[in-house]
Scaffold this motif. Structure first.
Motif, PDB file in Angstrom:
ATOM      1  N   THR A  79       0.998  -1.138   0.050  1.00  0.00           N
ATOM      2  CA  THR A  79      -0.126   0.021  -0.077  1.00  0.00           C
ATOM      3  C   THR A  79       0.932   1.358   0.028  1.00  0.00           C
ATOM      4  N   SER A  82       1.863   3.659   3.046  1.00  0.00           N
ATOM      5  CA  SER A  82       1.312   3.472   4.035  1.00  0.00           C
ATOM      6  C   SER A  82       2.311   3.695   5.422  1.00  0.00           C
ATOM      7  N   VAL A  83       1.503   3.923   6.509  1.00  0.00           N
ATOM      8  CA  VAL A  83       2.428   4.536   7.879  1.00  0.00           C
ATOM      9  C   VAL A  83       2.849   3.214   8.377  1.00  0.00           C
ATOM     10  N   VAL A  84       2.184   1.905   7.855  1.00  0.00           N
ATOM     11  CA  VAL A  84       2.899   0.880   8.756  1.00  0.00           C
ATOM     12  C   VAL A  84       3.580  -0.139   7.840  1.00  0.00           C
ATOM     13  N   ASN A  85       3.800   0.700   6.614  1.00  0.00           N
ATOM     14  CA  ASN A  85       4.970  -0.184   5.875  1.00  0.00           C
ATOM     15  C   ASN A  85       6.404  -0.234   6.481  1.00  0.00           C
ATOM     16  N   ASP A  86       6.913  -1.182   6.376  1.00  0.00           N
ATOM     17  CA  ASP A  86       8.359  -1.302   6.626  1.00  0.00           C
ATOM     18  C   ASP A  86       9.165  -0.371   5.725  1.00  0.00           C
ATOM     19  N   ARG A  87       9.561   0.734   6.310  1.00  0.00           N
ATOM     20  CA  ARG A  87      10.298   1.658   5.665  1.00  0.00           C
ATOM     21  C   ARG A  87      11.699   1.467   4.918  1.00  0.00           C
ATOM     22  N   GLU A  90      10.130  -0.340   1.719  1.00  0.00           N
ATOM     23  CA  GLU A  90       9.612   0.433   1.002  1.00  0.00           C
ATOM     24  C   GLU A  90      10.545   1.292   0.219  1.00  0.00           C
ATOM     25  N   ARG A 140       0.567   8.917  17.680  1.00  0.00           N
ATOM     26  CA  ARG A 140       0.421   8.142  16.300  1.00  0.00           C
ATOM     27  C   ARG A 140       0.230   9.351  15.271  1.00  0.00           C
ATOM     28  N   TYR A 141       0.010   8.736  13.890  1.00  0.00           N
ATOM     29  CA  TYR A 141      -0.308   9.304  12.869  1.00  0.00           C
ATOM     30  C   TYR A 141      -1.503  10.127  13.065  1.00  0.00           C
TER      31      TYR A 141
END
Ligand SMILES: Cc1cc2nc3c(=O)[nH]c(=O)nc-3n(C[C@H](O)[C@H](O)[C@H](O)COP(=O)(O)O)c2cc1C
Length: 229
Positions: A79, A82-87, A90, A140-141
């Motif tokens: 996605t 996404s804020v929950v992506n493994d940066r 990504e 949080r975001y």
């Protein structure tokens, strides 16, 4: 157009005829959209109507910066942003942007490559000093601030649809907000919410793909029974 019909049939339109949108029509759309809700009725939206072809081209280049980092993420099954992506994962995927840009350069280009030529192009901004952002101090975001702006943008799309026009709200250019700020003299307390394209649709999209109510609604608790008819 009847309201319920309108909200069920307003698509993201990205292909337009060459028919221009008059200032009068654009004004009318914004005049309808301004009745959107906002926290405390502060109406923190600001709009820049992009008319100058040179500015439009510069904005397109900034849009493409985000777009070519978005595409490889979709291709990799992420996605995008996404804020929950493994940066780390990504970042590796986003590093393929140049290849996606090259592939696009070899073809005729799609909506993104031609966004400077759409009949109407609006940059919608948010005045942070006018946003009641109740979740700003949560660890949080933040979600709430944008909720005072995006209903306005959705109203633009609904008001356009009601006039037989179409459009799309886009956000990938926000990645380049510092450059947009400089290019368009946007002050520090104002941020970019969306680049909105409008025009006469080339084809009318009638059916939208959406999840059912049961898919996203539960009773009493998040993992409760699905709410169904
Ligand atoms: C917050 C938000 C950001 C979006 N950003 C982009 C974008 O940067 N570029 C784009 O082409 N479409 C963008 N869209 C459009 C979505 O892709 C579109 O609303 C979605 O795919 C549903 O399309 P449909 O109504 O035609 O089914 C965005 C939509 C939203 C609500």
């Amino acid at each position: 157009m009847e309201l319920r019909q309108g909200i069920r049939t307003t698509p993201a339109t990205r292909a337009f005829t060459e028919t221009a949108i008059s200032d009068e029509t654009l004004y009318g759309i914004l005049d309808d959209a301004r009745f959107a809700p906002s926290g405390g009725n502060r109406q923190g939206w600001r709009v820049i109507v992009l008319k100058d072809p040179l500015l439009r081209t510069a904005v397109k280049e900034l849009y493409l910066e985000g777009w070519y980092q978005y595409l490889p993420q979709v291709a990799a099954g992420l996605t995008p942003f996404s804020v929950v992506n493994d940066r780390i994962e990504e970042a590796e995927v986003r590093a393929q942007a140049a290849r996606f840009a090259q592939d696009a350069a070899n073809g005729p280009g799609g909506f993104a490559e031609n966004i400077d030529k759409v009949p109407a192009l609006l940059l919608v901004l948010a005045d942070l000093s006018a946003l009641a952002t109740i979740d700003r101090d949560l660890d949080r975001y933040s979600m709430v601030g944008g909720a005072s702006i995006y209903p306005f943008i959705w109203n633009i799309l609904l008001a356009a649809h009601d006039r037989g026009l179409g459009g799309v709200m886009t956000t990938v250019a926000v990645l380049e907000e510092p450059a947009l700020r400089e290019l368009l003299t946007i002050p520090d307390h104002v941020v970019v919410a969306s680049l909105v394209a409008l025009g006469e649709p080339e084809t009318i999209i009638t059916k939208l793909r959406r999840d059912t109510v049961e898919d996203f609604t539960t009773i009493d608790t998040f993992d409760g029974e699905h709410f169904a008819q």
